[in-house]
Design a protein around this motif. Structure first.
Motif, PDB file in Angstrom:
ATOM      1  N   GLU A 143      -9.716  -1.524  -9.291  1.00  0.00           N
ATOM      2  CA  GLU A 143     -10.971  -1.004  -8.764  1.00  0.00           C
ATOM      3  C   GLU A 143     -10.658   0.394  -8.244  1.00  0.00           C
ATOM      4  O   GLU A 143      -9.668   0.584  -7.536  1.00  0.00           O
ATOM      5  N   ILE A 144     -11.491   1.367  -8.597  1.00  0.00           N
ATOM      6  CA  ILE A 144     -11.276   2.742  -8.138  1.00  0.00           C
ATOM      7  C   ILE A 144     -12.538   3.196  -7.417  1.00  0.00           C
ATOM      8  O   ILE A 144     -13.643   3.065  -7.947  1.00  0.00           O
ATOM      9  N   GLN A 145     -12.347   3.721  -6.217  1.00  0.00           N
ATOM     10  CA  GLN A 145     -13.457   4.260  -5.439  1.00  0.00           C
ATOM     11  C   GLN A 145     -13.064   5.634  -4.910  1.00  0.00           C
ATOM     12  O   GLN A 145     -11.904   5.861  -4.548  1.00  0.00           O
ATOM     13  N   VAL A 146     -14.029   6.525  -4.841  1.00  0.00           N
ATOM     14  CA  VAL A 146     -13.821   7.861  -4.290  1.00  0.00           C
ATOM     15  C   VAL A 146     -14.525   7.930  -2.938  1.00  0.00           C
ATOM     16  O   VAL A 146     -15.672   7.489  -2.814  1.00  0.00           O
ATOM     17  N   PHE A 147     -13.833   8.478  -1.965  1.00  0.00           N
ATOM     18  CA  PHE A 147     -14.349   8.582  -0.602  1.00  0.00           C
ATOM     19  C   PHE A 147     -14.144   9.997  -0.085  1.00  0.00           C
ATOM     20  O   PHE A 147     -13.270  10.712  -0.553  1.00  0.00           O
ATOM     21  N   ASN A 148     -14.941  10.382   0.919  1.00  0.00           N
ATOM     22  CA  ASN A 148     -14.660  11.616   1.636  1.00  0.00           C
ATOM     23  C   ASN A 148     -14.332  11.315   3.095  1.00  0.00           C
ATOM     24  O   ASN A 148     -14.132  12.217   3.884  1.00  0.00           O
ATOM     25  N   ASN A 149     -14.237  10.023   3.434  1.00  0.00           N
ATOM     26  CA  ASN A 149     -13.925   9.582   4.787  1.00  0.00           C
ATOM     27  C   ASN A 149     -12.740   8.616   4.731  1.00  0.00           C
ATOM     28  O   ASN A 149     -12.814   7.570   4.077  1.00  0.00           O
ATOM     29  N   GLU A 150     -11.657   8.953   5.417  1.00  0.00           N
ATOM     30  CA  GLU A 150     -10.441   8.140   5.350  1.00  0.00           C
ATOM     31  C   GLU A 150     -10.632   6.747   5.935  1.00  0.00           C
ATOM     32  O   GLU A 150     -10.106   5.763   5.406  1.00  0.00           O
ATOM     33  N   GLU A 151     -11.378   6.643   7.023  1.00  0.00           N
ATOM     34  CA  GLU A 151     -11.614   5.333   7.636  1.00  0.00           C
ATOM     35  C   GLU A 151     -12.308   4.390   6.647  1.00  0.00           C
ATOM     36  O   GLU A 151     -11.940   3.224   6.523  1.00  0.00           O
ATOM     37  N   GLU A 152     -13.300   4.900   5.939  1.00  0.00           N
ATOM     38  CA  GLU A 152     -14.006   4.080   4.955  1.00  0.00           C
ATOM     39  C   GLU A 152     -13.089   3.678   3.799  1.00  0.00           C
ATOM     40  O   GLU A 152     -13.145   2.551   3.315  1.00  0.00           O
ATOM     41  N   ALA A 153     -12.232   4.603   3.373  1.00  0.00           N
ATOM     42  CA  ALA A 153     -11.297   4.307   2.284  1.00  0.00           C
ATOM     43  C   ALA A 153     -10.321   3.216   2.700  1.00  0.00           C
ATOM     44  O   ALA A 153     -10.085   2.263   1.937  1.00  0.00           O
TER      45      ALA A 153
ATOM     46  N   LEU B 256      -3.702   4.835  -1.923  1.00  0.00           N
ATOM     47  CA  LEU B 256      -4.612   5.750  -1.241  1.00  0.00           C
ATOM     48  C   LEU B 256      -4.111   7.158  -1.531  1.00  0.00           C
ATOM     49  O   LEU B 256      -3.022   7.538  -1.088  1.00  0.00           O
ATOM     50  N   PHE B 257      -4.869   7.899  -2.322  1.00  0.00           N
ATOM     51  CA  PHE B 257      -4.538   9.285  -2.646  1.00  0.00           C
ATOM     52  C   PHE B 257      -5.460  10.188  -1.855  1.00  0.00           C
ATOM     53  O   PHE B 257      -6.677  10.166  -2.044  1.00  0.00           O
ATOM     54  N   ASP B 258      -4.897  10.999  -0.967  1.00  0.00           N
ATOM     55  CA  ASP B 258      -5.673  11.975  -0.204  1.00  0.00           C
ATOM     56  C   ASP B 258      -5.492  13.334  -0.880  1.00  0.00           C
ATOM     57  O   ASP B 258      -4.443  13.962  -0.777  1.00  0.00           O
ATOM     58  N   LEU B 259      -6.517  13.760  -1.587  1.00  0.00           N
ATOM     59  CA  LEU B 259      -6.467  15.010  -2.351  1.00  0.00           C
ATOM     60  C   LEU B 259      -7.342  16.096  -1.727  1.00  0.00           C
ATOM     61  O   LEU B 259      -7.644  17.100  -2.369  1.00  0.00           O
ATOM     62  N   ARG B 260      -7.738  15.912  -0.480  1.00  0.00           N
ATOM     63  CA  ARG B 260      -8.638  16.873   0.170  1.00  0.00           C
ATOM     64  C   ARG B 260      -7.993  18.234   0.368  1.00  0.00           C
ATOM     65  O   ARG B 260      -8.704  19.240   0.424  1.00  0.00           O
TER      66      ARG B 260
ATOM     67  N   ASP C 170      -1.159  -3.027 -13.004  1.00  0.00           N
ATOM     68  CA  ASP C 170      -0.315  -3.163 -11.817  1.00  0.00           C
ATOM     69  C   ASP C 170      -0.939  -2.670 -10.515  1.00  0.00           C
ATOM     70  O   ASP C 170      -0.303  -2.779  -9.460  1.00  0.00           O
ATOM     71  N   PHE C 171      -2.132  -2.137 -10.569  1.00  0.00           N
ATOM     72  CA  PHE C 171      -2.795  -1.655  -9.356  1.00  0.00           C
ATOM     73  C   PHE C 171      -4.037  -2.494  -9.088  1.00  0.00           C
ATOM     74  O   PHE C 171      -4.793  -2.804 -10.002  1.00  0.00           O
ATOM     75  N   ARG C 172      -4.234  -2.875  -7.805  1.00  0.00           N
ATOM     76  CA  ARG C 172      -5.434  -3.640  -7.431  1.00  0.00           C
ATOM     77  C   ARG C 172      -6.589  -2.697  -7.104  1.00  0.00           C
ATOM     78  O   ARG C 172      -7.647  -2.773  -7.699  1.00  0.00           O
ATOM     79  N   ARG C 173      -6.368  -1.878  -6.102  1.00  0.00           N
ATOM     80  CA  ARG C 173      -7.394  -0.940  -5.653  1.00  0.00           C
ATOM     81  C   ARG C 173      -6.774   0.444  -5.519  1.00  0.00           C
ATOM     82  O   ARG C 173      -5.663   0.592  -5.029  1.00  0.00           O
ATOM     83  N   ILE C 174      -7.557   1.453  -5.925  1.00  0.00           N
ATOM     84  CA  ILE C 174      -7.137   2.840  -5.777  1.00  0.00           C
ATOM     85  C   ILE C 174      -8.273   3.570  -5.066  1.00  0.00           C
ATOM     86  O   ILE C 174      -9.390   3.657  -5.590  1.00  0.00           O
ATOM     87  N   ALA C 175      -7.981   4.062  -3.863  1.00  0.00           N
ATOM     88  CA  ALA C 175      -8.948   4.849  -3.100  1.00  0.00           C
ATOM     89  C   ALA C 175      -8.520   6.308  -3.181  1.00  0.00           C
ATOM     90  O   ALA C 175      -7.355   6.634  -2.957  1.00  0.00           O
TER      91      ALA C 175
ATOM     92  N   LEU D 118       0.843  -1.201   0.000  1.00  0.00           N
ATOM     93  CA  LEU D 118       0.000   0.000   0.000  1.00  0.00           C
ATOM     94  C   LEU D 118       0.876   1.247   0.000  1.00  0.00           C
ATOM     95  O   LEU D 118       1.779   1.383   0.825  1.00  0.00           O
ATOM     96  N   ILE D 119       0.571   2.160  -0.927  1.00  0.00           N
ATOM     97  CA  ILE D 119       1.201   3.478  -0.936  1.00  0.00           C
ATOM     98  C   ILE D 119       0.120   4.501  -0.590  1.00  0.00           C
ATOM     99  O   ILE D 119      -0.958   4.487  -1.182  1.00  0.00           O
ATOM    100  N   THR D 120       0.424   5.362   0.370  1.00  0.00           N
ATOM    101  CA  THR D 120      -0.464   6.448   0.743  1.00  0.00           C
ATOM    102  C   THR D 120       0.209   7.763   0.378  1.00  0.00           C
ATOM    103  O   THR D 120       1.343   8.015   0.788  1.00  0.00           O
TER     104      THR D 120
END
Length: 120
Positions: free
Chosen positions: A98-108, A44-48, A71-76, A10-12
């Protein structure tokens, strides 16, 4: 400015202010290394806190994505920005991840670890 952390597969990355090509290249070097050593990875990209990005960054991001389409499994992506959300949706056509967008870090983070959404 970018702050990058990594563990296992995991890369954050947290972006503050303007996201530049120099920032992206820092991320890119680590991602390329992790892919070479571990195979598929999660992001995990935090762009907030991002206030914008440069055009050369956008071009390089597209190139990197196409080079690593498998090369990527999941991108949050953590964001409140509709443009970033739309961009993430379009990116799904170019990668196997799989790509998902979140506004909550815990959920991501929960989704990255389990592949499941937190049920309310």
């Amino acid at each position: 400015m970018i702050s990058i952390d990594h563990r296992d597969d995991l890369i954050t990355a947290v972006v503050f202010g303007e996201f530049t090509l120099t920032d992206y290249r820092e991320f890119e070097e680590l991602a390329d290394y992790k892919i070479k050593m571990s195979g598929s990875i999660d992001l995990l990209f935090d762009l907030r806190e991002m206030v914008g990005f440069t055009i050369d960054l956008a071009v390089e991001e597209i190139r990197h994505t196409l080079r690593h389409a498998h090369d990527f499994r999941r991108i949050a992506i953590l964001t409140d920005d509709q443009w970033v959300t739309w961009s993430a949706w379009v990116s799904q056509f170019f990668v196997d991840a799989e790509i998902q967008v979140f506004n909550n870090e815990e959920e991501a983070r929960f989704w990255l670890e389990t592949g499941q959404q937190i049920l309310a």
